[in-house]
Design an enzyme around this catalytic site. Structure first.
Site, PDB file in Angstrom:
ATOM      1  N   ASP A 161      -6.890  -4.029  -5.951  1.00  0.00           N
ATOM      2  CA  ASP A 161      -6.474  -2.750  -5.434  1.00  0.00           C
ATOM      3  C   ASP A 161      -5.058  -2.227  -5.779  1.00  0.00           C
ATOM      4  OD1 ASP A 161      -8.253  -4.544  -4.144  1.00  0.00           O
ATOM      5  OD2 ASP A 161      -8.416  -3.204  -2.347  1.00  0.00           O
ATOM      6  N   ASP A 218       0.819  -1.240  -0.135  1.00  0.00           N
ATOM      7  CA  ASP A 218      -0.040   0.022   0.023  1.00  0.00           C
ATOM      8  C   ASP A 218       0.907   1.208  -0.106  1.00  0.00           C
ATOM      9  OD1 ASP A 218      -2.709  -1.109  -0.114  1.00  0.00           O
ATOM     10  OD2 ASP A 218      -2.579  -1.854   1.949  1.00  0.00           O
TER      11      ASP A 218
END
Ligand code: GLY
Length: 395
Positions: free
Chosen positions: A176, A117
């Site tokens: 994602d 992330d």
């Protein structure tokens, strides 16, 4: 045909009513300018509500409960990122001061390698700060963060590993992850190590090959063997079922391929973004007011929760896609973005001044099957809403 005809009819009526009032042009710009003024004041309040060593995570307007996170949480960069967007728009000195404070909190995470992330955490924050200020120390932080993210590339899988091995997954790659490629590609495009862009392109290509259903909806999670690189299964974590089209996953995929097209000009990325957009726009349960249900295959549609975060991300992506498309497609993207922005500006979604803990939007869904962050305010719903509003105002 529908198990709950009453709800279906009601949803259609509500959606039609909302669509009928959809704003565009100067009227929408006026509304968005007012929203951004509200956002400046809300984000000062949010800052007051969050201790200096924490970040906002979510807020439940029904219970008044605020949840905060440390700076390793995947969403920690959205608060500083939104503050920088708001400073860019308002030039408000107090917002600049808060944005600088909250940005510095994130700085140590440039070395974080615990998941994929880094793009969300370090590019939404430092990327915006650098773009606006040109501060060379911010650029160094971005370069280091890209290096950290690149450590997660797995050559056998030709992908970046999203999460470390656990009892749930051996080597998870989630859709994602498309959102973290901008960090890598931007650094290479701007004089950094060219290997980062190669990794991003390889990951984006693997995702096109393996991550989509025949109808162009994205699976959420692909799980691989780390040892052999074999694809073990296609599954989910936050979606309704292994094969369902989780709404935010579609939003990340559409946005991610749009960004990759901007950064590489490789037409296959634009084609992929258009295919995902077609899946969304032609789906019988894509609401006329533009804010998706949390999963396109949820069992009780249309009697399911909406996800404002998916709406915000899609609005921003549709607006960028209008720069790369023509004719009816461009028109459809623009009108859909306008519809979503109008809906998110309504009392149903937009917080009143001084409420919602300082967040802007209500009604997002983080992880419904895990009973986490259901129907709450979320930092990334606000971040992409603010981004989409700024994009629209620049049109
Ligand atoms: N992993 C990002 C999300 O929950 O959307």
């Amino acid at each position: 045909m529908y198990k709950r005809p009453f709800f279906f009819l009601l949803t259609l009526m509500v959606s039609f009513a909302t669509q009928a009032q959809s704003l565009s042009g100067a009227a929408l710009k006026q509304k968005l300018n007012a929203n951004l003024q509200l956002a400046v004041e809300q984000y000062k309040l949010l800052h007051q509500n969050i201790p200096a060593d924490r970040m906002p995570q979510n807020f439940d307007i029904k219970t008044g409960k605020m949840v905060t996170s440390n700076t390793k949480w995947w969403c920690a960069g959205f608060f500083p990122g939104t503050l920088w967007y708001l400073y860019e728009h308002s030039r408000d000195a107090a917002i600049l001061n808060i944005a600088e404070q909250r940005l510095l909190q994130m700085e140590p995470q440039k070395h974080f390698t615990g998941n994929h992330d880094l793009g969300f955490m370090m590019y939404c924050s430092f990327g915006n700060a650098y773009r606006i200020t040109g501060n060379p120390s911010y650029r160094k932080t971005i370069d280091t963060a890209a290096m950290s993210l690149a450590t997660r590339f797995r050559p056998k899988i030709q992908s970046i590993q999203s999460w470390d091995s656990s009892k749930n997954f051996r080597c998870a790659v989630i859709v994602d992850n498309m959102m973290n490629l901008e960090l890598l590609t931007w650094v290479s495009n701007n004089g950094g190590d060219p290997r980062f862009r190669d990794i991003a392109v390889t990951h984006a290509n693997s995702t096109i090959e393996r991550h989509f259903r025949p109808d162009n909806a994205a699976f959420h999670v692909l799980d691989y063997s780390l040892a052999s690189g074999e694809l073990l299964r296609k599954t989910t974590w936050q979606g309704y079922s292994d094969s369902s089209a989780w709404a935010r996953g579609q939003a990340w995929a559409m946005y991610g391929y749009t960004t990759m097209y901007r950064l590489t000009k490789d037409k296959k990325y634009l084609d992929q973004a258009n295919k995902i957009a077609d899946f969304v726009l032609n789906h019988k349960f894509f609401p006329a007011d533009g804010v998706p249900y949390w999963d396109f295959d949820a069992p009780n549609l249309p009697n399911e929760l909406r996800d404002a975060s998916a709406g915000s991300i899609m609005a921003s992506a549709f607006l960028e896609l209008t720069d790369y498309t023509k004719g009816a497609r461009k028109k459809k993207y623009m009108s859909t973005a306008e519809t979503i922005l109008t809906t998110l500006s309504s009392d149903e979604y937009l917080a009143k001044a001084g409420t919602n803990g300082g967040f802007l939007l209500k009604h997002s869904v983080g992880a419904l099957p895990l009973k986490g962050e259901v129907d709450v305010a979320l930092t990334y719903a606000d971040y992409y809403f603010v981004e989409a509003m700024l994009r629209y105002l620049k049109k």
